[in-house]
Design a protein around this motif. Sequence first.
Motif, mmCIF file in Angstrom:
data_model
loop_
_atom_site.group_PDB
_atom_site.id
_atom_site.type_symbol
_atom_site.label_atom_id
_atom_site.label_comp_id
_atom_site.label_asym_id
_atom_site.label_seq_id
_atom_site.Cartn_x
_atom_site.Cartn_y
_atom_site.Cartn_z
ATOM 1 N N GLU A 29 0.831 -1.202 0.000
ATOM 2 C CA GLU A 29 0.000 0.000 0.000
ATOM 3 C C GLU A 29 0.872 1.262 0.000
ATOM 4 O OE1 GLU A 29 -3.772 1.901 2.487
ATOM 5 O OE2 GLU A 29 -2.935 -0.015 3.131
ATOM 6 N N LEU A 30 1.943 1.258 0.787
ATOM 7 C CA LEU A 30 2.883 2.384 0.791
ATOM 8 C C LEU A 30 3.517 2.556 -0.588
ATOM 9 C CD1 LEU A 30 4.758 1.776 4.175
ATOM 10 C CD2 LEU A 30 3.250 3.703 3.676
ATOM 11 N N ALA B 251 2.314 1.533 -3.529
ATOM 12 C CA ALA B 251 1.295 1.966 -4.489
ATOM 13 C C ALA B 251 0.991 3.454 -4.356
ATOM 14 C CB ALA B 251 0.017 1.142 -4.316
ATOM 15 N N ALA B 252 1.076 3.974 -3.128
ATOM 16 C CA ALA B 252 0.820 5.399 -2.890
ATOM 17 C C ALA B 252 2.021 6.264 -3.284
ATOM 18 C CB ALA B 252 0.458 5.632 -1.424
ATOM 19 N N VAL C 272 4.830 6.661 -1.572
ATOM 20 C CA VAL C 272 5.466 7.346 -0.437
ATOM 21 C C VAL C 272 6.633 6.559 0.168
ATOM 22 C CG1 VAL C 272 3.374 8.630 0.152
ATOM 23 C CG2 VAL C 272 3.816 6.449 1.275
ATOM 24 N N CYS D 192 6.145 12.198 2.596
ATOM 25 C CA CYS D 192 4.755 12.660 2.649
ATOM 26 C C CYS D 192 4.691 14.174 2.519
ATOM 27 C CB CYS D 192 4.113 12.261 3.982
ATOM 28 S SG CYS D 192 4.022 10.497 4.217
ATOM 29 N N GLU E 175 -0.276 13.393 6.974
ATOM 30 C CA GLU E 175 -0.202 12.235 6.073
ATOM 31 C C GLU E 175 0.700 11.150 6.664
ATOM 32 O OE1 GLU E 175 0.976 10.973 1.505
ATOM 33 O OE2 GLU E 175 1.240 13.062 2.105
ATOM 34 N N TRP F 135 -0.302 7.135 7.734
ATOM 35 C CA TRP F 135 0.395 5.896 7.413
ATOM 36 C C TRP F 135 0.859 5.169 8.671
ATOM 37 C CZ3 TRP F 135 -0.548 3.771 3.112
ATOM 38 C CH2 TRP F 135 -0.807 4.539 1.979
#
Length: 116
Positions: free
Chosen positions: A35-36, A38-39, A41, A86, A91, A95
């Motif tokens: 998820e990190l 894909a974002a 960050v 971030c 933000e 996370w």
Amino acid sequence: MEYMILIYADEKIYSDMPQAQMAAMMEEYGRYTEELEAAGVLRGGSELAPVHTATTVRLRNGKVVSTDGPFAETKEQLGGYYLIDCANLDEALHWAAKVPSAKDGSIEVRPLVTHG
């Protein structure tokens, strides 16, 4: 801005954890990492070896003194980290709240110092 997500927990919880439960938690970490990524960050991260493998170094009266183990006796040990980039602290905290170990440990969020 870059932030460190520092993951603290009681290592004993994990050493006593049933294998199936540990596997489920590691899958949860895998999903969190994805998820990190894909974002966009995630900048880095790693699980750390157990605290008994640590060595603490101090300089006292001009002499190097090294000690096996962490620098302080605590109930929670630093077990790993993520380096994220971030827009702001809010933000980064978003996370950090998603770290699987936040359920039974603590997560420290700290900005990196930039020079120049």
